[in-house]
Design an enzyme around this catalytic site. Structure first.
Site, PDB file in Angstrom:
ATOM      1  CG  ASP A 134      -2.404  -5.230  -4.877  1.00 51.52           C
ATOM      2  OD1 ASP A 134      -2.864  -5.688  -5.945  1.00 51.52           O
ATOM      3  OD2 ASP A 134      -1.574  -4.311  -4.837  1.00 51.52           O
ATOM      4  CD  GLU A 206       2.002  -0.727  -7.214  1.00 47.75           C
ATOM      5  OE1 GLU A 206       1.097  -1.513  -6.827  1.00 47.75           O
ATOM      6  OE2 GLU A 206       3.184  -0.802  -6.830  1.00 47.75           O
ATOM      7  CD  GLU A 208      -2.083  -3.748  -8.604  1.00 42.17           C
ATOM      8  OE1 GLU A 208      -2.834  -4.677  -8.224  1.00 42.17           O
ATOM      9  OE2 GLU A 208      -1.263  -3.178  -7.863  1.00 42.17           O
ATOM     10  CD  GLN A 247       5.801   0.286  -1.631  1.00 43.45           C
ATOM     11  OE1 GLN A 247       5.552   1.204  -2.409  1.00 43.45           O
ATOM     12  NE2 GLN A 247       5.757  -0.978  -1.989  1.00 43.45           N
ATOM     13  CE1 TYR A 251      10.153  -4.121   1.530  1.00 47.26           C
ATOM     14  CE2 TYR A 251      11.060  -1.962   2.047  1.00 47.26           C
ATOM     15  CZ  TYR A 251      11.209  -3.222   1.513  1.00 47.26           C
ATOM     16  OH  TYR A 251      12.390  -3.600   0.962  1.00 47.26           O
ATOM     17  CB  THR A 264      -7.423   0.981  -4.135  1.00 47.33           C
ATOM     18  OG1 THR A 264      -6.424   0.767  -3.128  1.00 47.33           O
ATOM     19  CG2 THR A 264      -7.192   0.017  -5.286  1.00 47.33           C
ATOM     20  CB  THR A 367       2.521  -3.221 -10.792  1.00 48.65           C
ATOM     21  OG1 THR A 367       2.160  -2.609  -9.573  1.00 48.65           O
ATOM     22  CG2 THR A 367       2.778  -2.172 -11.856  1.00 48.65           C
TER      23      THR A 367
HETATM   24 MN    MN Z   1      -0.104  -3.168  -6.092  1.00 47.89          MN
END
Ligand code: MN
Length: 437
Positions: A134, A206, A208, A247, A251, A264, A367
Site C-alpha cells: 500500500d 480509505e 484507494e 494505528q 505505528y 482490505t 488514500t
Molecule cells: Mn491505505
C-alpha cells in the site's frame, strides 16, 4: 496506448443489459473469477448484468490463438497465469470477446449458452495475491492527515521525492460483499494513562485504487520506468479499512501493522489498461517549487498519459438510513487526478531496489483525497480526527464507522465521445468485533 474499434461509442452488445450499463458496457470487458451458484470458480468477463464464462467459450471453440492461450493459462480458479502473459494476450482476448458479444455477432446463439446472470453468481478474488503493498500517493490525504498532528508542517521532507509505501497483508484481502469484522487491538487514547485491549473505537475506510501486476520482474532486476506501465494488468477499487486508534498507538517507529491488516476490500473485476485507454490523461503538473521526480521515475510518455481520468465516490449506508428507507449518504466525490505519482511510477519505484513483483500482486495507491473537502477519502479527514461528526438524514451522527454500517465505493470514467465505464462495486458491512477471551 492505441484506440481501436473496441472503444467506439456506437458499438453495442446483443446482451441487452450491457447497453447503457453504468459499469460494464461492451467497451469495458473486465476480467474476473466467478462461481455460478457458488460452485466451481471460472474465469469470466462482466458484460452488463451477465458474465461470459471464458472456459465454456473456449470449450465451444469460440476463442482461438492467443485468446485461447490466455484462457488456457487460467488455473486453480485464479487469473495469475493469464495476467502473467501480458498485453498481447489480453488484447487478443479483448478483441475476440468483443466480436462474440457485439450486436449482430454470428456467434450470438452459441455465446448465449456461455452467459450467466451475475446475480446468480459469486464473484471471487480474481487472483491469488502473493504480495500486497500500500502506497501513500494521495498528496492531499497525506497533507490532511499530517495537519492533524503537525498543523504547521503537514508533509514530511521525503514526501515529494520518494513514493511512500509499506508492505501490507495479502491474506486478508477480500472481494466486495465480504463483511469486515471490527478488529480488537491495543488502544491508547491520549487522555488514558495506559493502553487497553478491545474493539477498535475509531474504525475508518480509505478510498484507494488497486493496481494488479501482470508480467513480473526477476529478483534483482529493476523495472525501468518506460516499461513499468506494461507490468500493470489492470485496476480496481480498494478499501484499506483502518483502525485509527490502534494505528495511533502502534505505528511508531515501523509503520502500519494490525491497524491495517484485518481486512482490505477490492472490487473484484480487473479493468484492463486496454479498457482504460481512452481515459488516460496527463499527470497533473507539480506546483512551482516541487522537486522534479528523479530520472528513474521520469518518463515523458508516462507524464503525458500515465494518469487515470476517473471519478470516485464513497457512500455510507447505516442501520438508521436503512430502517427509514433513506438513500445512501454520499461521503465524497473525488478524482484519481489527486495522485502525486502515476501507477507506473509506483511500479518502477517498488522494483528499483530489485524487489521482484509477481503476476497477481496487488498495489494500493494510498488514500485519494482532492483539494476540496467534498472529495476527501476517509472519515479521519472528513471528521477532523473524529472531532466534527457527520450528520445523516436519519438523524444519526458518525465520527467513525459503527457496527452495521456499509461503505460503498464506485469509480467511473467520463470523456466526450466515449462510452463511460465503471469498476463495479467495492462494498463491505462492518460486523461486531469477536468477544475478547
Ligand atoms: Mn491505505
Amino acid at each position: 496506448m492505441s484506440l481501436d474499434h473496441t472503444h467506439l461509442a456506437a458499438r453495442r452488445s446483443h446482451v441487452a443489459s450491457a447497453n447503457g450499463h453504468r459499469d460494464f458496457p461492451i467497451q469495458n470487458l473486465p476480467l474476473g473469477i466467478f462461481a455460478p451458484g457458488g460452485g466451481t470458480p471460472l474465469p469470466g468477463v462482466a458484460i452488463g448484468e451477465m458474465i461470459l464464462d471464458l472456459d465454456a467459450a473456449l470449450a465451444a471453440r469460440l476463442v482461438c490463438s492467443e485468446a485461447a492461450e490466455a484462457v488456457e493459462a487460467v488455473s486453480g480458479g485464479t487469473l495469475n497465469g493469464l495476467l502473467a502473459l501480458g498485453a498481447r494476450h489480453r488484447r487478443a482476448l479483448r478483441s475476440q470477446v468483443f466480436a462474440l458479444l457485439e450486436e449482430g455477432s454470428e456467434f450470438a446463439g452459441a455465446v448465449g449458452r456461455c452467459l450467466h446472470r451475475a446475480s446468480d453468481c459469486a464473484v471471487l478474488l480474481p487472483a491469488r495475491i502473493g504480495d500486497y503493498t500500500d502506497f501513500y500517493a494521495g498528496i492531499q490525504h497525506a497533507t490532511n492527515v499530517g495537519a492533524l498532528f503537525r498543523p504547521d508542517n503537514p508533509l514530511l521532507p521525503n514526501y515529494k521525492h520518494v513514493p511512500i509505501g509499506y508492505h501490507g497483508r495479502a491474506s486478508s484481502v477480500v472481494p466486495s460483499g465480504h463483511d469486515v469484522r471490527r478488529p480488537n487491538g491495543q488502544r491508547k487514547p491520549a487522555a488514558d494513562p495506559a493502553p487497553s485491549f478491545g474493539p477498535s473505537r475509531n474504525l475508518d475506510y480509505e478510498l484507494e485504487l488497486g493496481i494488479w501486476i501482470g508480467p513480473g520482474n526477476a529478483l534483482g532486476e529493476p523495472v525501468p520506468i518506460r516499461e513499468a506501465a506494461d507490468r500493470i494488468a489492470g485496476f480496481c477499487l480498494l478499501n484499506d479499512w483502518s483502525a485509527r486508534d490502534i494505528q495511533g498507538w502502534e505505528y511508531q517507529p515501523l509503520g502500519p501493522f494490525l491497524a491495517k491488516n484485518f481486512c482490505t476490500t477490492v472490487s473484484p473485476w480487473i479493468v484492463t489498461p486496454e479498457a482504460m485507454a481512452p481515459f488516460r490523461t496527463a499527470q497533473r503538473p507539480r506546483p512551482e517549487g516541487d522537486p522534479r521526480p528523479m530520472d528513474y521515475l521520469w518518463d515523458e510518455g508516462d507524464q503525458a498519459h500515465g494518469a487515470l481520468d476517473l471519478e470516485l465516490e464513497v457512500f455510507l449506508v447505516t442501520p438508521g438510513l436503512r430502517e427509514k428507507g433513506l438513500p445512501a449518504h454520499r461521503l465524497s466525490l473525488g478524482h484519481a487526478s489527486a495522485l502525486y505519482w502515476t501507477p507506473a511510477q509506483l511500479v518502477a519505484h517498488h522494483a528499483c531496489g530489485g524487489c521482484n513483483l509477481q503476476p497477481g500482486d496487488l498495489l494500493g495507491t494510498g488514500t485519494i483525497s482532492t483539494e476540496s473537502e467534498g472529495g476527501w477519502g476517509s472519515l479521519l479527514e472528513i471528521t477532523r480526527g473524529g472531532k466534527q461528526p457527520v450528520t445523516l438524514a436519519s438523524g444519526e451522527t458518525r465520527r467513525f464507522l459503527e457496527d452495521g454500517d456499509e461503505v460503498l465505493m464506485t469509480a467511473r470514467t467520463r470523456r466526450d465521445g466515449f462510452v463511460g465505464i465503471g469498476f463495479g462495486e467495492c462494498r463491505g458491512v462492518v460486523s461486531p468485533a469477536p468477544s475478547v477471551r
